[in-house]
Design an enzyme around this catalytic site. Sequence first.
Site, PDB file in Angstrom:
ATOM      1  N   GLU A 182      10.285   1.531  10.329  1.00 54.33           N
ATOM      2  CA  GLU A 182      11.305   2.557  10.098  1.00 54.33           C
ATOM      3  C   GLU A 182      10.597   3.890  10.230  1.00 54.33           C
ATOM      4  O   GLU A 182       9.746   4.233   9.416  1.00 54.33           O
ATOM      5  CB  GLU A 182      11.900   2.340   8.701  1.00 54.33           C
ATOM      6  CG  GLU A 182      13.263   2.954   8.572  1.00 54.33           C
ATOM      7  CD  GLU A 182      13.171   4.366   8.069  1.00 54.33           C
ATOM      8  OE1 GLU A 182      13.121   5.289   8.927  1.00 54.33           O
ATOM      9  OE2 GLU A 182      13.144   4.547   6.855  1.00 54.33           O
ATOM     10  N   CYS A 191      14.010  10.297   5.940  1.00 49.49           N
ATOM     11  CA  CYS A 191      14.042   9.820   7.330  1.00 49.49           C
ATOM     12  C   CYS A 191      15.438   9.992   7.915  1.00 49.49           C
ATOM     13  O   CYS A 191      15.596  10.283   9.084  1.00 49.49           O
ATOM     14  CB  CYS A 191      13.586   8.382   7.407  1.00 49.49           C
ATOM     15  SG  CYS A 191      14.173   7.399   6.034  1.00 49.49           S
ATOM     16  N   LYS A 193       0.869  -1.182   0.000  1.00 49.87           N
ATOM     17  CA  LYS A 193       0.000   0.000   0.000  1.00 49.87           C
ATOM     18  C   LYS A 193       0.902   1.227   0.000  1.00 49.87           C
ATOM     19  O   LYS A 193       1.542   1.529   0.998  1.00 49.87           O
ATOM     20  CB  LYS A 193      -0.867  -0.018   1.270  1.00 49.87           C
ATOM     21  CG  LYS A 193      -2.204   0.649   1.171  1.00 49.87           C
ATOM     22  CD  LYS A 193      -2.294   2.147   1.088  1.00 49.87           C
ATOM     23  CE  LYS A 193      -1.766   3.006   2.189  1.00 49.87           C
ATOM     24  NZ  LYS A 193      -1.771   4.441   1.778  1.00 49.87           N
ATOM     25  N   GLU A 222      11.216  15.660  14.627  1.00 53.88           N
ATOM     26  CA  GLU A 222      11.466  15.482  13.192  1.00 53.88           C
ATOM     27  C   GLU A 222      10.595  16.480  12.419  1.00 53.88           C
ATOM     28  O   GLU A 222       9.375  16.375  12.419  1.00 53.88           O
ATOM     29  CB  GLU A 222      11.118  14.052  12.771  1.00 53.88           C
ATOM     30  CG  GLU A 222      11.446  13.805  11.317  1.00 53.88           C
ATOM     31  CD  GLU A 222      11.198  12.360  10.866  1.00 53.88           C
ATOM     32  OE1 GLU A 222      10.106  11.838  11.141  1.00 53.88           O
ATOM     33  OE2 GLU A 222      12.093  11.774  10.234  1.00 53.88           O
ATOM     34  N   GLY A 224       7.340   5.300   7.875  1.00 57.52           N
ATOM     35  CA  GLY A 224       6.489   6.481   7.991  1.00 57.52           C
ATOM     36  C   GLY A 224       6.642   7.125   9.352  1.00 57.52           C
ATOM     37  O   GLY A 224       7.713   7.047   9.971  1.00 57.52           O
ATOM     38  N   SER A 225       5.573   7.725   9.835  1.00 56.04           N
ATOM     39  CA  SER A 225       5.654   8.501  11.071  1.00 56.04           C
ATOM     40  C   SER A 225       5.589   7.595  12.308  1.00 56.04           C
ATOM     41  O   SER A 225       4.975   6.529  12.272  1.00 56.04           O
ATOM     42  CB  SER A 225       4.496   9.500  11.118  1.00 56.04           C
ATOM     43  OG  SER A 225       3.268   8.799  11.069  1.00 56.04           O
TER      44      SER A 225
HETATM   45  P1  NAP Z   1       2.252   8.559   7.646  1.00 56.62           P
HETATM   46  O1  NAP Z   1       0.878   8.999   7.916  1.00 56.62           O
HETATM   47  O2  NAP Z   1       2.982   7.808   8.680  1.00 56.62           O
HETATM   48  O3  NAP Z   1       2.205   7.723   6.272  1.00 56.62           O
HETATM   49  C1  NAP Z   1       3.028   6.637   5.939  1.00 56.62           C
HETATM   50  C2  NAP Z   1       2.184   5.533   5.304  1.00 56.62           C
HETATM   51  O4  NAP Z   1       1.275   4.995   6.261  1.00 56.62           O
HETATM   52  C3  NAP Z   1       1.332   6.018   4.146  1.00 56.62           C
HETATM   53  O5  NAP Z   1       1.231   4.989   3.172  1.00 56.62           O
HETATM   54  C4  NAP Z   1       0.000   6.244   4.815  1.00 56.62           C
HETATM   55  O6  NAP Z   1      -1.073   6.236   3.915  1.00 56.62           O
HETATM   56  C5  NAP Z   1      -0.051   5.066   5.756  1.00 56.62           C
HETATM   57  N1  NAP Z   1      -0.996   5.227   6.861  1.00 56.62           N
HETATM   58  C6  NAP Z   1      -1.486   6.383   7.403  1.00 56.62           C
HETATM   59  N2  NAP Z   1      -2.355   6.098   8.402  1.00 56.62           N
HETATM   60  C7  NAP Z   1      -2.411   4.757   8.503  1.00 56.62           C
HETATM   61  C8  NAP Z   1      -3.124   3.860   9.352  1.00 56.62           C
HETATM   62  N3  NAP Z   1      -3.955   4.294  10.299  1.00 56.62           N
HETATM   63  N4  NAP Z   1      -2.926   2.536   9.188  1.00 56.62           N
HETATM   64  C9  NAP Z   1      -2.095   2.065   8.237  1.00 56.62           C
HETATM   65  N5  NAP Z   1      -1.411   2.865   7.396  1.00 56.62           N
HETATM   66  C10 NAP Z   1      -1.553   4.193   7.528  1.00 56.62           C
HETATM   67  O7  NAP Z   1       3.112   9.759   7.245  1.00 56.62           O
HETATM   68  P2  NAP Z   1       2.551  11.089   6.574  1.00 56.62           P
HETATM   69  O8  NAP Z   1       1.207  11.468   7.041  1.00 56.62           O
HETATM   70  O9  NAP Z   1       2.642  10.891   5.156  1.00 56.62           O
HETATM   71  O10 NAP Z   1       3.573  12.145   7.155  1.00 56.62           O
HETATM   72  C11 NAP Z   1       3.494  12.607   8.509  1.00 56.62           C
HETATM   73  C12 NAP Z   1       4.870  12.746   9.101  1.00 56.62           C
HETATM   74  O11 NAP Z   1       5.482  11.446   9.166  1.00 56.62           O
HETATM   75  C13 NAP Z   1       5.851  13.554   8.301  1.00 56.62           C
HETATM   76  O12 NAP Z   1       5.731  14.910   8.525  1.00 56.62           O
HETATM   77  C14 NAP Z   1       7.154  13.001   8.788  1.00 56.62           C
HETATM   78  O13 NAP Z   1       7.562  13.590   9.976  1.00 56.62           O
HETATM   79  C15 NAP Z   1       6.864  11.553   9.025  1.00 56.62           C
HETATM   80  N6  NAP Z   1       7.293  10.702   7.904  1.00 56.62           N
HETATM   81  C16 NAP Z   1       8.394   9.962   8.070  1.00 56.62           C
HETATM   82  C17 NAP Z   1       8.835   9.161   7.023  1.00 56.62           C
HETATM   83  C18 NAP Z   1      10.058   8.333   7.125  1.00 56.62           C
HETATM   84  O14 NAP Z   1      10.605   7.935   6.114  1.00 56.62           O
HETATM   85  N7  NAP Z   1      10.504   8.016   8.287  1.00 56.62           N
HETATM   86  C19 NAP Z   1       8.156   9.123   5.813  1.00 56.62           C
HETATM   87  C20 NAP Z   1       7.000   9.873   5.686  1.00 56.62           C
HETATM   88  C21 NAP Z   1       6.594  10.646   6.755  1.00 56.62           C
HETATM   89  P3  NAP Z   1      -1.671   7.615   3.343  1.00 56.62           P
HETATM   90  O15 NAP Z   1      -0.580   8.616   3.276  1.00 56.62           O
HETATM   91  O16 NAP Z   1      -2.161   7.210   1.999  1.00 56.62           O
HETATM   92  O17 NAP Z   1      -2.751   8.034   4.247  1.00 56.62           O
END
Ligand code: NAP
Length: 479
Positions: free
Chosen positions: A248, A282, A173, A381, A226-227
């Site tokens: 991660e 990240c 996904k 972050e 992700g977050s």
């Molecule tokens: P996120 O919400 O953690 O998204 C990462 C992935 O998880 C996306 O595919 C997202 O889908 C999915 N996701 C979201 N809610 C979920 C749930 N309840 N259950 C299962 N999967 C779920 O990250 P973001 O909203 O894109 O960004 C928020 C913050 O996260 C950023 O500002 C940053 O600080 C951090 N981040 C960190 C990394 C990293 O590489 N460590 C990468 C991205 C973001 P959808 O986006 O389609 O909703």
Amino acid sequence: MDLGEMLIGGKWQATASRETIPMYSPSDGKEIGRIARGTAADVDKAVAAARRAFEGIWGNMAALERGRLLTRLGALILEHHEELAQIEAADTGKPLTQARADVTVCARYFEFYGGAADKLHGETIPYLNDYQVLILREPRGVTGHIIPWNYPVSMFGRTLGPALCAGNTSVLKPAEEACLGVVRLAELTMEAGFPAGVINVVTGYGEEAGAALSAHRNIDLISFTGSPEVGTLIQTAAAKNHIPCVLELGGKSPQIVFEDANQEMAIEAVVKAIVQNAGQTCSAGSRVLVQRSVYESFMRSLSQRFSRVRVGPHTADLDCGAVISLQQKQRVESFLAAGRSSGLEVVATGMLDRGADPNGYFILPTLFGLVPEASDLAREEVFGPVLAAIPFDDEADALRIANGTDFGLVAGVWTENGGRQMRMAKRIRAGQVFVNTYGAGGGVELPFGGVKKSGHGREKGFEALREFTVAKTVVFNHG
Ligand code: NAP
Ligand code: MG
């Protein structure tokens, strides 16, 4: 396939309601495509297809044949290199040069793991007389993968390469903010000849498709990047089904510059590590710790270099592109505003390209000086091109500050003193330490992952294959 369809069980299909989600280019805010709004029912179908493939054709395929398919996919990605780079740049807003590098990395994962498929073997253990013990390394089964929007194309390879190499079948996904490159890659997997159901891609919202995948009872592992907040939800869902997860979750990685460092080299790397991908990495080096005796001179040179950083649309191919969305822009701006209003000094900012569209999600890279250790800019972050400079007195002080956040993903150490290099490398709590270089995560060969709130489990290299396999002990009494 049509826009708005997903790859499930080898077929392109829309979700039952045919609902789609618009995708916007960060460089100008314009709609550039639509993806399917996958649901729990689609995830169900994808997991069932993956299970059938695991129990059938993929589970029975020789390792060398699996490896060949992975290698073929790597070659096909290189054949479509420029096309994929253009899609990825428009979708994420990253400069074309960066997008091209990401496509190369994606291909490298399939080359690396294609070559590894028939070299993954078990062990024997000396035991009692008359016994022979084998440790078999077996695939886990059906693996779930949830990836973010910052490096969708390269993460497709990073997460699926080792999973498929080890003999698993997968449901992925991607993030709804950026996944057009992933959808195109999914098409290429079929062209490469992967059997139906081995790779399934369900697009959609995290709260819908993502949550359904992580809570699914019929997957055997979930891998998430992700977050930290969503990481907690994933881990909780996985715990209910007693399945392992690889997480991660980002970092607040320090670049530590000692007084004897080669400053020129350090400055180039420090700037690149925070500007790359507009700081949405990240492993971004988002703190620069500088020894107090050279703090002023180092900051003078760093700010000169920093002010030359150019920001603009992906097509202009400058140092830094837009951030992913309006929401992310507002999030980064709130960190900047809080820093300024608490009296922190802005030492330098980058420049916005004159041709940049006012509807693009641009942020000027910003360098803050003398940032107190307790402030949000030194601990949280930001996920934007924002660098916090912090002075330190000596080695012990540097270590205390470096290890003083909740995260532990990557660190850079800049010093010519060999003993200090080794001491720092051993004492820093992080998954990767770079000495006199900084690789923002490093090559595909290098194990990568965090400690503390940065997550657990390892991706990349041979280490990733441990996560995607499980040991089985077989004991023979041969008399
Ligand atoms: P996120 O919400 O953690 O998204 C990462 C992935 O998880 C996306 O595919 C997202 O889908 C999915 N996701 C979201 N809610 C979920 C749930 N309840 N259950 C299962 N999967 C779920 O990250 P973001 O909203 O894109 O960004 C928020 C913050 O996260 C950023 O500002 C940053 O600080 C951090 N981040 C960190 C990394 C990293 O590489 N460590 C990468 C991205 C973001 P959808 O986006 O389609 O909703
Ligand atoms: Mg999201």
